[in-house]
Design a protein around this motif. Sequence first.
Motif, PDB file in Angstrom:
ATOM      1  N   THR A  63       0.836  -1.047  -0.251  1.00 47.19           N
ATOM      2  CA  THR A  63      -0.292  -0.102   0.160  1.00 47.19           C
ATOM      3  C   THR A  63       0.749   1.430  -0.135  1.00 47.19           C
ATOM      4  N   GLU A  64       0.838   2.069  -1.359  1.00 51.88           N
ATOM      5  CA  GLU A  64       1.442   3.934  -0.356  1.00 51.88           C
ATOM      6  C   GLU A  64       0.832   4.341   0.208  1.00 51.88           C
ATOM      7  N   THR A  65       2.170   4.472   0.807  1.00 46.66           N
ATOM      8  CA  THR A  65       1.958   5.730   1.437  1.00 46.66           C
ATOM      9  C   THR A  65       1.539   6.822   1.330  1.00 46.66           C
ATOM     10  N   LYS A  66      -0.237   8.100   1.659  1.00 51.78           N
ATOM     11  CA  LYS A  66      -0.517   9.234   1.255  1.00 51.78           C
ATOM     12  C   LYS A  66       0.227  10.119   2.048  1.00 51.78           C
ATOM     13  N   PHE A  67       0.715  10.104   3.115  1.00 51.04           N
ATOM     14  CA  PHE A  67       1.207  11.686   3.891  1.00 51.04           C
ATOM     15  C   PHE A  67       2.655  11.101   4.849  1.00 51.04           C
TER      16      PHE A  67
END
Length: 220
Positions: free
Chosen positions: A2-6
Amino acid sequence: MTETKFPAHLFAEPEPDPDTLANLGPLAALAGTWEGTKGIDVKPTEDGAASQAYVERIVLDPIDPQLNGPQLLYGLRYHTHIVQPGDVATYHDQNGYWLWEPATGRILHTIAIPRGQVVLAKGKAAADARSFSVKARRGKTENGICSATFLEENFRTDRFDMTVTINDDGTWSYDEVTVLKIKGVAEPFEHRDRNTLHRVKPARRNPVMRGRRRKAASPA
């Protein structure tokens, strides 16, 4: 994956010491309930500058530690109520927070006045400082002044400066200058307030510490 958004470091909260009174730096001496009977207000009137004596009561209660991700703040919530000598009608009312950031030495002072104005002033001091200053400027976003329409058009606040001094006798004093641009008047007006406060009640503990004390005192 999962790509980190922040950015993760913006959410990495430290573990604060729950005892606010032990971590207030230069603000520690202000905690408690105070009264001052010799306040002087230099204000604008239609006839020019005028001095008005005032009587003040200010309550400064420790709040629980505050976190903005990795930023840790300790502070005091305050309420100031001012009357003219011998009167009961409110002359001035104000509330807000004094905040201390141990990691940087920054001091933040928030002001809310029930005439349509809010201020965020900032300064810097050592943890053991006996005097410190904060300032705000109209148009700034980090330490600014925001006024409702009537004040902005007629009594525009351009600058706020406040110096607090901790006195050797256990009192503390403040001297503040609010620079106003009054409609139809060429020169800016320096609206000054100053007073010395005497403690009438000791400081309360912050809510977490009061809760721990109650829990410790409860029967097993």
